[in-house]
Design a protein around this motif. Structure first.
Motif: not given
Length: 348
Positions: A165-168, A170, A175-178
């Motif tokens: 998910i591109y919007s997630e 940062d 970071t991306y999720k975990d």
């Protein structure tokens, strides 16, 4: 939070050959795979150093062939399987003029190691003007390659079976999720058009169809036959015939005109009955100058793209994965012919 060196988005040739570079260099990574059939995964798997319409070659053909063979040997060490199929291409000549052109081109310094001067006559198929063998041509076991490498990645915790998910993402904290990442590499083919970071890159869809047919009379099994398209055996008693090129009809449905084109093309040299059992299509990401698009995002310095492999996805994906790795890890500049910067220069 898990620290990793790379997130790779996509699971085609670009993604998996780059993943191979990371494995060789002990880098930590995950591959995000949507588990869809990509253009790579339904490709013919042809390894071919010659443009068989005009009997020419292309940029770095010999280097790409050599590097692919080396890479497949390396991949075999950890998957335990060989995906290289020694199945040379035999090009059916349309007329005597093509024979003469082939012989003339075989004297060329760039082509003499690829165009065999001894012509052959094949059994079963119509080849009144004989055939020319392409030396150093072969095939990749496409199904085995993707199954083997993706299974290896999954077993080693490198595969994430979901859409990124591109919007997630940062970008400020990387970071991306975990995951806390050093770099993200997008290898999405035509999916890049939905990518907010790289949707601007100049890749265009080229739709390719192929059919899987049951032949009533068997043909030689250890070769690949080419006239308009490629014909070769699959493992389940079927034969692959394709693929077409279409830049206009890019809807997500089978084109009857493409199937008709394939049926007629096969009938030209295979004079017996055959049944079409399956029809497949995919969208090759192509670029006007026929070079891959590789490089770094102009603003987000740890976001990268590897795209535009076109019809030579195996050779381009394998060879230029090393160039990209060296660019990111060792600051070795990309060749200007493949760098994304060539488009920025036009805009300047």
């Amino acid at each position: 939070m898990k620290n990793i060196d790379y997130i790779i988005v996509g699971d085609g040739y670009a993604a998996l050959f780059f993943a191979h570079q990371l494995i060789l260099n002990n880098k930590s990574f995950v591959v995000f795979s949507e588990q869809k059939k990509s253009a790579s995964q339904i490709s013919a798997g042809i390894i071919n150093p010659v443009v068989l319409k005009k009997f020419t070659t292309f940029w770095k053909a010999q280097e790409q062939i050599n590097f692919l063979k080396k890479s497949l040997k390396e991949i075999e060490t950890y998957t335990g399987e060989s995906y290289f199929i020694d199945s040379p291409i035999y090009r059916i000549f349309h007329d005597e003029n093509e024979q003469k052109l082939w012989l003339k081109k075989s004297e060329n310094e760039e082509l003499k190691y690829f165009l065999d001067k001894n012509f052959d006559h094949l059994n079963i198929v119509k080849n009144d003007f004989l055939t020319g063998k392409v030396n150093q041509s072969a095939r990749l076991d496409v199904k085995g390659f993707f199954s083997g490498i993706l299974s290896f990645l999954e077993a080693n915790g490198n595969l994430v079976k979901e859409k990124l998910i591109y919007s997630e993402i940062d970008t400020s904290s990387s970071t991306y999720k975990d995951f806390h990442f050093k770099n993200i590499l997008f290898c999405e083919g035509m999916g890049v058009k939905e990518n907010p970071f790289f949707s601007h890159i100049e890749v265009n869809p080229n739709k390719g169809h192929h059919i899987r047919v049951k032949l009533s009379e068997s043909i030689p099994q250890n070769i690949t036959i080419k006239k308009k398209h490629f014909l070769f055996p699959l493992e389940n008693g079927l034969h692959f015939y394709g693929g077409t090129y279409d830049r206009e009809q890019i809807h997500h449905e089978i084109d009857d005109s493409a199937v008709d084109q394939l049926q007629k093309g096969l009938s030209e040299f295979y004079p017996y009955d055959f049944d079409i059992k399956e029809t497949h299509f995919g969208f090759r990401p192509t670029v006007k100058d026929r070079r891959p698009i590789i490089g770094r995002h102009p603003k987000y310095r740890n976001l990268f793209v590897f795209n535009g492999l076109g019809a030579r996805g195996i050779l381009n994906g394998c060879y230029f994965s090393k160039s990209l790795f060296d660019y990111i890890e060792n600051n070795i500049p990309l060749h200007e012919e493949i760098s994304i910067d060539r488009f920025h220069k036009k805009d300047a």
